[in-house]
Design an enzyme around this catalytic site. Sequence first.
Site, PDB file in Angstrom:
ATOM      1  N   HIS A 237       0.878  -1.177   0.000  1.00  0.00           N
ATOM      2  CA  HIS A 237       0.000   0.000   0.000  1.00  0.00           C
ATOM      3  C   HIS A 237       0.907   1.216   0.000  1.00  0.00           C
ATOM      4  O   HIS A 237       1.637   1.444   0.956  1.00  0.00           O
ATOM      5  CB  HIS A 237      -0.894  -0.011   1.252  1.00  0.00           C
ATOM      6  CG  HIS A 237      -2.033   0.962   1.190  1.00  0.00           C
ATOM      7  ND1 HIS A 237      -1.866   2.316   1.063  1.00  0.00           N
ATOM      8  CD2 HIS A 237      -3.381   0.753   1.235  1.00  0.00           C
ATOM      9  CE1 HIS A 237      -3.058   2.903   1.051  1.00  0.00           C
ATOM     10  NE2 HIS A 237      -3.997   1.983   1.132  1.00  0.00           N
TER      11      HIS A 237
ATOM     12  N   THR B 224      -9.161  21.648 -51.930  1.00  0.00           N
ATOM     13  CA  THR B 224     -10.172  20.843 -51.263  1.00  0.00           C
ATOM     14  C   THR B 224     -10.143  19.478 -51.917  1.00  0.00           C
ATOM     15  O   THR B 224      -9.912  19.367 -53.122  1.00  0.00           O
ATOM     16  CB  THR B 224     -11.562  21.476 -51.373  1.00  0.00           C
ATOM     17  OG1 THR B 224     -11.895  21.653 -52.746  1.00  0.00           O
ATOM     18  CG2 THR B 224     -11.604  22.837 -50.676  1.00  0.00           C
ATOM     19  N   HIS B 225     -10.333  18.453 -51.112  1.00  0.00           N
ATOM     20  CA  HIS B 225     -10.217  17.064 -51.587  1.00  0.00           C
ATOM     21  C   HIS B 225      -8.814  16.786 -52.137  1.00  0.00           C
ATOM     22  O   HIS B 225      -8.638  15.876 -52.940  1.00  0.00           O
ATOM     23  CB  HIS B 225     -11.234  16.760 -52.694  1.00  0.00           C
ATOM     24  CG  HIS B 225     -12.632  17.152 -52.359  1.00  0.00           C
ATOM     25  ND1 HIS B 225     -13.545  16.279 -51.822  1.00  0.00           N
ATOM     26  CD2 HIS B 225     -13.288  18.338 -52.481  1.00  0.00           C
ATOM     27  CE1 HIS B 225     -14.705  16.900 -51.648  1.00  0.00           C
ATOM     28  NE2 HIS B 225     -14.578  18.145 -52.018  1.00  0.00           N
TER      29      HIS B 225
ATOM     30  N   SER C 189      19.359   6.273 -44.437  1.00  0.00           N
ATOM     31  CA  SER C 189      20.643   5.572 -44.438  1.00  0.00           C
ATOM     32  C   SER C 189      20.989   5.102 -45.846  1.00  0.00           C
ATOM     33  O   SER C 189      22.134   4.828 -46.154  1.00  0.00           O
ATOM     34  CB  SER C 189      20.599   4.383 -43.471  1.00  0.00           C
ATOM     35  OG  SER C 189      19.738   3.368 -43.959  1.00  0.00           O
TER      36      SER C 189
ATOM     37  N   LYS D 293      17.593  12.441 -49.468  1.00  0.00           N
ATOM     38  CA  LYS D 293      16.326  12.600 -48.766  1.00  0.00           C
ATOM     39  C   LYS D 293      16.332  13.672 -47.683  1.00  0.00           C
ATOM     40  O   LYS D 293      17.220  13.739 -46.846  1.00  0.00           O
ATOM     41  CB  LYS D 293      15.949  11.268 -48.105  1.00  0.00           C
ATOM     42  CG  LYS D 293      15.636  10.158 -49.091  1.00  0.00           C
ATOM     43  CD  LYS D 293      14.231  10.234 -49.645  1.00  0.00           C
ATOM     44  CE  LYS D 293      13.249   9.690 -48.641  1.00  0.00           C
ATOM     45  NZ  LYS D 293      11.873   9.704 -49.167  1.00  0.00           N
TER      46      LYS D 293
ATOM     47  N   GLU E 295       5.836  14.041 -38.983  1.00  0.00           N
ATOM     48  CA  GLU E 295       5.310  12.677 -38.926  1.00  0.00           C
ATOM     49  C   GLU E 295       5.242  12.196 -37.479  1.00  0.00           C
ATOM     50  O   GLU E 295       4.272  11.559 -37.068  1.00  0.00           O
ATOM     51  CB  GLU E 295       6.183  11.750 -39.781  1.00  0.00           C
ATOM     52  CG  GLU E 295       6.109  12.110 -41.255  1.00  0.00           C
ATOM     53  CD  GLU E 295       7.122  11.367 -42.121  1.00  0.00           C
ATOM     54  OE1 GLU E 295       6.718  10.593 -42.983  1.00  0.00           O
ATOM     55  OE2 GLU E 295       8.348  11.587 -41.925  1.00  0.00           O
TER      56      GLU E 295
END
Lengths: 435, 435, 435, 435
Positions: free
Chosen positions: B68, B140-141, B263, B268, B275
């Site tokens: 406890h 839009t869309h 890597s 990139k 993300e």
Amino acid sequence: MIERYALEPMKSLWGLKAQYERWLKVELAVVKAYEELGRIPKGIHKRLAENARIDVDRILEIEKEVDHDVIAFIKAVTEKMGDEARYFHYGLTSSDVVDTALSLALVEACDILIDDLEKLLLVLMNLAEEHRYTPIIGRTHGVHAEPTTFGLKVLSWYAEMGRNLERLKAVREEIAVGKISGAVGNYANVDPEVEELALSYLGLKPTPVSTQVVNRDAHAYFVGVLALVAAGIERMAQEIRHLQRTEVLEVEEPFRKGQRGSSAMPHKKNPILCERLTGMSRIMRAHVIPAIENISLWHERDISHSSVERFMFPDVTGVLHYMLVKGKYLVENLKVNSERMRENIYLTRGLVFSQRVMLKLVEKGMSREEAYKLVQKHALECWESGRDFKESLLTDEKVREKLKSELDEVFNLSQYFRHVDTIFARFQGGCEDGR
Amino acid sequence: MIERYALEPMKSLWGLKAQYERWLKVELAVVKAYEELGRIPKGIHKRLAENARIDVDRILEIEKEVDHDVIAFIKAVTEKMGDEARYFHYGLTSSDVVDTALSLALVEACDILIDDLEKLLLVLMNLAEEHRYTPIIGRTHGVHAEPTTFGLKVLSWYAEMGRNLERLKAVREEIAVGKISGAVGNYANVDPEVEELALSYLGLKPTPVSTQVVNRDAHAYFVGVLALVAAGIERMAQEIRHLQRTEVLEVEEPFRKGQRGSSAMPHKKNPILCERLTGMSRIMRAHVIPAIENISLWHERDISHSSVERFMFPDVTGVLHYMLVKGKYLVENLKVNSERMRENIYLTRGLVFSQRVMLKLVEKGMSREEAYKLVQKHALECWESGRDFKESLLTDEKVREKLKSELDEVFNLSQYFRHVDTIFARFQGGCEDGR
Amino acid sequence: MIERYALEPMKSLWGLKAQYERWLKVELAVVKAYEELGRIPKGIHKRLAENARIDVDRILEIEKEVDHDVIAFIKAVTEKMGDEARYFHYGLTSSDVVDTALSLALVEACDILIDDLEKLLLVLMNLAEEHRYTPIIGRTHGVHAEPTTFGLKVLSWYAEMGRNLERLKAVREEIAVGKISGAVGNYANVDPEVEELALSYLGLKPTPVSTQVVNRDAHAYFVGVLALVAAGIERMAQEIRHLQRTEVLEVEEPFRKGQRGSSAMPHKKNPILCERLTGMSRIMRAHVIPAIENISLWHERDISHSSVERFMFPDVTGVLHYMLVKGKYLVENLKVNSERMRENIYLTRGLVFSQRVMLKLVEKGMSREEAYKLVQKHALECWESGRDFKESLLTDEKVREKLKSELDEVFNLSQYFRHVDTIFARFQGGCEDGR
Amino acid sequence: MIERYALEPMKSLWGLKAQYERWLKVELAVVKAYEELGRIPKGIHKRLAENARIDVDRILEIEKEVDHDVIAFIKAVTEKMGDEARYFHYGLTSSDVVDTALSLALVEACDILIDDLEKLLLVLMNLAEEHRYTPIIGRTHGVHAEPTTFGLKVLSWYAEMGRNLERLKAVREEIAVGKISGAVGNYANVDPEVEELALSYLGLKPTPVSTQVVNRDAHAYFVGVLALVAAGIERMAQEIRHLQRTEVLEVEEPFRKGQRGSSAMPHKKNPILCERLTGMSRIMRAHVIPAIENISLWHERDISHSSVERFMFPDVTGVLHYMLVKGKYLVENLKVNSERMRENIYLTRGLVFSQRVMLKLVEKGMSREEAYKLVQKHALECWESGRDFKESLLTDEKVREKLKSELDEVFNLSQYFRHVDTIFARFQGGCEDGR
């Protein structure tokens, strides 16, 4: 929303007819604003209002062709109009209409729920007052703790639902916004003045920055608050289910004459309404996640939220309406067995007074640690043997020495109710005082 | 909370040491209140405050025996005290301490988050102002709709985060409550006066009706609001990810010197921070469900919420703190490619002006239906052929007849920015004005 | 995973050191495969294996610079190598290593869980067998229904956990896949033969089509199954909590010597372990949503799943491991009060035999509808009055006429146990037989 | 399920009429089993089957009185029968009928979904084959990575949906269980033989241990698997939305003649079907949580799961049916712009070949670290300047020295497709081969 649980007026609110009527209301409000601001000829609004016809079947028929519900609506509404049709939907994008009309629906739904909740609060306070001093054992971990009153238990529901009422009112304000700002929200073909005026006719305010739509954070917040209200009902329903179990039987949910509890066992009276409300709360909270997922629409808007909302809004408002209406019925008609509540307090033959004994021993000079150990020893023995706790204590020399003459006082219920009035007094003026 | 994302000061706030210190703070506040109200001898509070020692290892050692945590804490803190120990935790139940201390932690966490959010709002407004008139295509869309400005896009984030700030402030008030009301909340062994005074020392208010604990509706509301804030960050992060895709490349999240994106592929540069923030929002909203499930505790309380909260509170406050801090970094250091934004507007060779053409034709007397069909025909042909939209229109006799001389005006960007200032003006005094 | 609930061996499995070791294992398996297939010189694998050094601090230090964990790992591992370093990570992308290593971790975790679950099944069967014929009242809606045996109740847990074991084994196969297929999964710089061989060294199979990563559907399925296992534990834990409530007291979870149930009330013995397990199941199922959200990564992959998984995998495997280990302890040490179970059956003075009475009346020629009404009338009166049900029935002429002599037989417990052996026999060969 | 998305045959399956027919089917199967086993007179089943009438309105009318749907059903079905009525529902409890009938419904629904999914797999494989060698840029983090083929992308969907088919088939077996075991599952008034025989008529197996109902773990597993299937559709739909964005425009979802994309902007063609499917997946996964919450029913059963399931089962099966049917339409009619795919590969003027360059440099003797830095330097400069990557490399002496003559080969697409056939070959015999 499924038929079985659909109650008026929420049911009609989400019908196709009501939806198209809201769309028309928005379209006409914009026309009226244009007219008021002198942008279009006088009399157009009147002509449009008179000639607009909503024919649900016709709209659905056209939609099959154009695959776009607002375009179908416009074509159907205006197809028998004269030249005034050119002012219908002028400078608007579909979402100006659909999203503003959605806010109208949500505000209307919210008002129904607020009304339901206020009615529930009234019957809760009545029940709490009626049982302000009805003794009942307080339970923690499902195990008897210390005596309290049933009125306090109900007051705790009242307090929670009171907080939920405030939340509901706050979110009603958040949701009471519309947008008449065009395809990407920058008023390229309609003026902010038109928006402000048109929305004022509808009881809404402009959202300060729209994309193609009103941002979905308000809608997610709305669904979240509704789930909280539902969870409050669930807490009540679950408590009643616990108190109605055969071994406890301190309350029973209403069982109507003629009702049957089981096809097999004629003796059964089951808390089926409370169980249903419990399940419904699961449904309510599940909607919170997709509601939040809807916030991150792509760029100025994608339409992934739409299919979600077609399920979600009728379901969350319809289910909660049902829960509140039935919750009120439940509270109003709850069968309370005060006698059984009193009996149950003594089921453990006095163990529930263990803290009082310990504190008294400390008061009399024993250390907390020693007092705890002494009392625990007697208590655990009584659990096993079923012996009366006071009797057991009286066999202990230390106890006899320190508090023999005061033991009766320690085992007295009334001490637990000393501050009940103080707690109730916090709600003198309604639940807001209690916040 | 996992080490990788744990940032100060939130990290320490949820450490064991800080938790025990909050428990002690609550215990001492109660003692002080007792003393102030004359219920215990003068000087006790001072003696206890001086002699109380928090030794985390010792507490954990005792906990192994008694299973406890609060009892272990009390034993450890008081084990080297003199007789004053009898006034420590007097009349309290564990939850008086734990739950009140939890509110202290949540309030403190909330204050950090409010501060983070205010800082984020500042950099958002700076970015919005900087790009008030930077043209960008509205989508839009995911499909080009009509031109707007990048500043308006950022202002939409600002507005949402402003609403979130208000929600955060509101929920801070809801959560700033404690309870010193004993085992089942009826003040059987402690007075409401003691509670009120003790809590006032801690900056908290009494919850009007407690069970053994503060009801979990406020906590669920708290988690829900945090999930909304996170979803606001996610919306920004997702937008940046979209705008950074190679074909769009209108913005890029900061890429530090020396950083490597892959890597395998040296070329990139990835929006990894955005993300990460997107994923974190998933974590945040997932917590809303267990938070709501925690509301329906059994009777005067069960402890099933406890294991949930040991994960949930450090995670939701810690993750959101990280998101806000990194979100600010992101906004402050965002690389904006205004040139590319302008180029992209013309990717479709004028198609994005289609509404203007249609409205102009209607203005010139064509029916809406006819105008729509005419413009759609040219537009869809241009989609296919890649032909310039204005050129295509000019081959159409009806168009030439009705609006030849005005076509240039129709294909002008500036008309889309007429009301940008009006929208910005809604936030003159900060985000509250914009509500 | 939080320290408080972290148990070995699951705890170490998710440590940074173990993670880097798995990465190295994957890298070396690929090198070995290259060598085996003659693509690189003999002896490289041996040199790399000997010279590779994992220094967690060094890796973290480099990561601060390059902001990419795999690149940091490669640099740190190879920085003191000679020319053989050029063959390390050759032709691979980070995800080849990270995702394959993740599968290794999940398989290892799954094996621990399967082992835990098999141990739990053993103690469940022991408990079921021990109480095969221990009478207990069956309860539906929390209300007494008809007698059954405690063994059957436990066997129902056993059967559910047996199904969960099969699910766990099935998902282990699904998750035992890796990918060594390069940046976008098309083996541009590494051959499928290398993948197949390398993965075979690791006990994995190639996923048939990878993107940059193994698709997240298997991972979501994994988390979903773990949540089901947790829910099975929750069902047991909740049942025990119900049976331990003071009024029922048919079982008690183990209460160790020296343990204390409450800081305030020395008499308390609370089912805190069961409550903890209940809460943990809430945590477990909450993870299912983000796990499913992780499936829709953008294109050949985005990294939004990563932050989610850093929390999720240690939490779901760690929490479930805890639940299974403690669940076994709980079942093994459960205190069963058979005497109380028997007493509780008669709490309603015979009402629970109502179906038998009704069926007997039907058997004797009364219509079902009439029999139901007659029995319900007596039953509801007995609920109110507390009267003995058989006595009440005997006052009824119709009953006396039809089944007086058989009433004793009707009120006999043994008839409820006629088929207990048949049910148990379904599990003769372990839980698989019972499916 | 809402009308807008309800498609046959799933729609009728969940109608009230179909439900009562399933109940009747179960009741009659039990009677037939009784008769077959000689427990009731010959001919009863025939008489009951002939005289049973389902009148939905009459059932609902009686339900209003008795507040129990099964009792209402029995009364309505038997009210015009003769003495054979006594054998209807004999020895059963409501849940024997309702739960077994629910399994019938779920199995039937599952068979529809399996059929839908198999059809979708066919069109997916066709599309994959058609574009086996159609070059497209692979994207990670939304950023161009390396070339791959569109066929591989589609094959990845195929593989995932193939795994989902296996899961669906597995869960169909789990759900194909019933129970005819009475009020608390111990066959007190009905024999296991009757259950086994009756269920065999219905194509179901007995669940090995029932409570009052079939345990909800199988149902939760069922909902979980359906959510995974939906997430697979969502992944496809999201990918198409990404590829249809104006800047990318590599695919377009079908746009019917006469369709309109926007009420305001005639040029719009939006991926509205894909967006709708995306939203629907949010709905699907949200149901997983309440489905798991339903597992922990109290004791031998409470009925809290019932309200949840009335919403959940029609929604999850109906929505998924819609998603699969529309998903097939989408895949079959997808407009693929191969030319644009090829163009987009070269958008970055060769940067996507950076890994090949780096590996070639390593092959030629450069260290990995040095090669990475060299290539990254050129790549990042080209990002900024828009310069052609190969040209930039050729200015570098080290590059010229090491691989001038081989640079053209490095910048050749075909190398990325070397193993495409190998991957496709894994699915020669359908998706099972690919596992």
